[in-house]
Design a protein around this motif. Structure first.
Motif, PDB file in Angstrom:
ATOM      1  N   ARG A 258       0.829  -0.934  -0.043  1.00 43.53           N
ATOM      2  CA  ARG A 258       0.076  -0.063  -0.282  1.00 43.53           C
ATOM      3  C   ARG A 258       0.816   1.296  -0.042  1.00 43.53           C
ATOM      4  O   ARG A 258       0.718   2.108  -0.716  1.00 43.53           O
ATOM      5  N   LYS A 259       2.042   1.183   0.601  1.00 42.55           N
ATOM      6  CA  LYS A 259       2.986   2.439   0.970  1.00 42.55           C
ATOM      7  C   LYS A 259       3.418   2.643  -0.600  1.00 42.55           C
ATOM      8  O   LYS A 259       3.821   3.756  -0.961  1.00 42.55           O
ATOM      9  N   ALA A 262       0.990   4.723  -2.358  1.00 42.48           N
ATOM     10  CA  ALA A 262       0.901   5.680  -1.802  1.00 42.48           C
ATOM     11  C   ALA A 262       1.930   6.811  -2.153  1.00 42.48           C
ATOM     12  O   ALA A 262       1.974   8.161  -2.324  1.00 42.48           O
ATOM     13  N   LYS A 263       3.267   6.106  -2.355  1.00 40.71           N
ATOM     14  CA  LYS A 263       4.572   6.834  -2.656  1.00 40.71           C
ATOM     15  C   LYS A 263       4.157   7.504  -4.274  1.00 40.71           C
ATOM     16  O   LYS A 263       4.924   8.306  -4.573  1.00 40.71           O
ATOM     17  N   TYR A 265       1.554   8.180  -5.656  1.00 42.29           N
ATOM     18  CA  TYR A 265       0.525   9.246  -5.732  1.00 42.29           C
ATOM     19  C   TYR A 265       1.375  10.240  -4.967  1.00 42.29           C
ATOM     20  O   TYR A 265       1.343  11.564  -5.815  1.00 42.29           O
ATOM     21  N   HIS A 266       2.206  10.228  -4.304  1.00 44.36           N
ATOM     22  CA  HIS A 266       2.819  11.451  -3.641  1.00 44.36           C
ATOM     23  C   HIS A 266       3.914  12.121  -4.633  1.00 44.36           C
ATOM     24  O   HIS A 266       3.682  13.298  -4.492  1.00 44.36           O
ATOM     25  N   TYR A 288      -1.891   3.631   5.660  1.00 48.23           N
ATOM     26  CA  TYR A 288      -2.379   4.129   4.357  1.00 48.23           C
ATOM     27  C   TYR A 288      -3.842   3.313   4.264  1.00 48.23           C
ATOM     28  O   TYR A 288      -4.049   2.875   3.121  1.00 48.23           O
ATOM     29  N   SER A 290      -6.258   4.713   4.107  1.00 48.42           N
ATOM     30  CA  SER A 290      -6.718   5.785   2.941  1.00 48.42           C
ATOM     31  C   SER A 290      -5.651   6.644   2.538  1.00 48.42           C
ATOM     32  O   SER A 290      -4.979   7.041   3.309  1.00 48.42           O
ATOM     33  N   TYR A 291      -5.976   7.024   1.306  1.00 48.64           N
ATOM     34  CA  TYR A 291      -5.010   8.085   0.773  1.00 48.64           C
ATOM     35  C   TYR A 291      -6.219   9.223   0.505  1.00 48.64           C
ATOM     36  O   TYR A 291      -6.788   9.226  -0.574  1.00 48.64           O
ATOM     37  N   LEU A 354      -7.101   2.772  -3.394  1.00 49.26           N
ATOM     38  CA  LEU A 354      -6.176   2.530  -2.994  1.00 49.26           C
ATOM     39  C   LEU A 354      -6.296   1.109  -2.318  1.00 49.26           C
ATOM     40  O   LEU A 354      -6.983   0.843  -1.346  1.00 49.26           O
TER      41      LEU A 354
END
Ligand SMILES: Cc1ncc(COP(=O)(O)O)c(C=O)c1O
Length: 375
Positions: A258-259, A262-263, A265-266, A288, A290-291, A354
Motif C-alpha cells: 500500500r505504501k 501511496a508513494k 501518488y505522492h 495508508y 486511505s489516501y 488504494l
C-alpha cells in the motif's frame, strides 16, 4: 470501474474458513483464542479480546473505563459516526473537538479547552491509519485524571514511535471491516495491558457469562455458568477468526504494498500547488488505510465536481471523512456548534482508490486523470 478499496483475500483465507466450518466449532472458540494471542503478540500488547466489530469494541472499552450517563467524552467530530455512537450507547455525551488539518487527528490544545468536571475520557482516533500523538494525549489524560481510549479502527499495523498501535495505552480498539487493511468480513479487537480490563471485556462480550462455552465443553466435570452482570453478545465467530489469522500473517506485507502506491501518488502530486498531501512525520508510520488529499482554496475545481469527473472517467473516489455533528442523528443536539477546521477538512478532501493488488495501468489512470482535472 476502478473501485475505492478492495479487501485482499486469497484461497488461504477461503481454506481457513472452510476447514473451520468442518471442525463443527464455528463461533467463539479455539480460532478466536488463537487470533487474539497472535494479534496481541503482533501489536506488543499483553492481551487482546476479539469482538464482533470496532463499534462494539468501543462500546465495551467505554464501559470498562467507567463511562456512563452524565459523563462527557471528548472525541473528534471528524470521524466515522461509530466513534460518537459508542459514547452515546453508554448514556454519556460526545464532546466534539477540533482536529489538526495536517493529520486529521485531534488537536490537543482544543481538547484541553473542552475538559470540565464532567469529562471522563478522551477518545483518540488514528484517522485513516495516521497515528495521533499518543504521548501528548497520555500526558493530557493523566494531568486531568481522565481515561484515554484509542479508536484504532483504521490503524492495524500503523506504528507510533517505533511501536505498533495497540501497545501504547490501556484500551485500543480495531476494526476488520472490508474497508480496513485486513478484514474478517466484520470484526473487531481490543488490546489492553490491564488484566482487570481484560477479564471484564471477556465477560461483557459474552452476556457476562462466568464460564465460556469452550471451558464447559472441555471440562470432564459438569459445570454450571452464572451470569455475573448484564453483558452483550459481541462475539466474533471462529470462521471470521480463522480468516483473521491468515490476514494478520500478511498485514506487514499488505502495508508495504500500500505504501508503494501511496508513494506513487505522492510523487505524482507533490508539485500541484493546490493540494495538501498526507505527511508521515518521523515516528509516525501510517498503514495508508486511505489516501486522502486536501484541496486548498485555490483549487480550480470543487471537490464534488472533481469526484463526479473522476467517476465519469471510471474512477471511484470518496468524500473526506464525515463530521458527526452535521449528520442528521446529531444535528439537532449540536445546533450552533462550529468546528471550522473539521468542516473544511471534510468538505475539501477527496479519497483516492488504494488497494492491492492495484494494476499498474489503474494507478497510472488515477494519477493522469486526477492531474489533468486539476490543470
Ligand atoms: C474511526 C472509526 N471508528 C469506528 C469504526 C467502526 O468500525 P466497525 O465498522 O468495525 O464497527 C470505523 C469504521 O469505519 C471507523 O472508521
Amino acid at each position: 470501474m476502478i473501485p475505492i478499496a478492495k479487501p485482499y483475500l486469497t484461497k488461504k483465507e477461503a481454506k481457513a474458513a472452510y476447514d473451520t466450518i468442518l471442525t463443527g466449532w464455528i463461533t467463539q472458540g479455539p480460532r478466536v483464542a488463537e487470533f487474539e494471542q497472535k494479534f496481541a503478540a503482533y501489536t506488543g500488547a499483553k492481551y487482546a479480546v476479539a469482538v464482533s466489530n470496532c463499534t462494539t469494541a468501543l462500546h465495551l472499552a467505554m464501559i470498562v473505563a467507567g463511562v456512563g450517563p452524565d459523563d462527557e467524552v471528548i472525541c473528534p467530530s471528524l470521524s466515522y459516526i461509530a466513534t460518537a455512537n459508542a459514547i452515546k450507547y453508554t448514556g454519556a455525551k460526545p464532546v466534539f473537538a477540533e482536529i489538526n488539518p495536517a493529520n486529521y487527528n485531534l488537536d490537543a490544545a482544543d481538547v484541553e479547552k473542552r475538559i470540565n468536571a464532567k469529562t471522563k475520557a478522551i477518545l483518540l482516533v488514528h484517522q485513516i491509519g495516521m497515528p495521533a500523538d499518543i504521548d501528548r494525549f497520555k500526558e493530557l489524560a493523566s494531568k486531568h485524571n481522565l481515561k484515554l481510549i484509542e479508536d484504532a479502527a483504521c490503524a492495524a499495523g500503523s506504528s507510533y514511535k517505533e511501536a505498533k498501535i495497540g501497545s501504547h495505552s490501556e484500551l485500543v480498539c480495531f476494526s476488520f471491516h472490508p474497508r480496513k487493511v485486513i478484514s474478517t468480513g466484520d470484526g473487531g479487537m481490543i488490546t489492553t495491558n490491564n488484566e482487570d480490563y481484560y477479564n471484564r471485556l471477556r465477560l461483557l462480550r459474552q452476556h457476562g457469562m462466568s464460564v465460556n462455552d469452550r471451558t464447559r465443553h472441555e471440562s470432564s466435570k459438569v459445570i454450571f455458568e452464572d451470569h455475573l452482570e448484564v453483558g452483550y453478545n459481541y462475539r466474533l465467530t471462529d470462521i471470521q477468526a480463522a480468516v483473521g489469522i491468515q490476514q494478520l500473517e500478511k498485514l506487514d506485507w499488505i502495508i508495504a504494498k500500500r505504501k508503494k502506491i501511496a508513494k506513487r501518488y505522492h510523487k505524482a502530486f507533490k508539485n500541484i500547488g493546490c493540494l495538501q498531501l498526507p505527511v508521515e512525520k518521523k515516528g509516525y508510520f501510517s498503514n495508508y488505510q486511505s489516501y486522502s488529499i486536501y484541496l486548498k482554496d485555490n483549487c480550480p475545481v470543487s471537490r464534488n465536481e472533481l469526484m463526479q469527473k473522476m467517476l465519469d472517467a471510471g474512477i471511484s473516489t470518496r468524500r473526506g471523512i464525515m463530521t458527526s455533528h452535521r449528520e442528521t442523528a446529531y444535528k439537532k443536539e449540536y445546533e450552533g456548534l462550529s468546528l471550522p477546521v473539521s468542516e473544511k477538512a471534510s468538505d475539501q478532501s477527496i479519497i483516492l482508490p488504494l488497494y492491492i493488488p492495484m494494476k499498474e495501468e489503474d494507478i497510472q489512470k488515477v494519477i493522469d486523470t486526477f492531474t489533468s482535472l486539476l490543470k
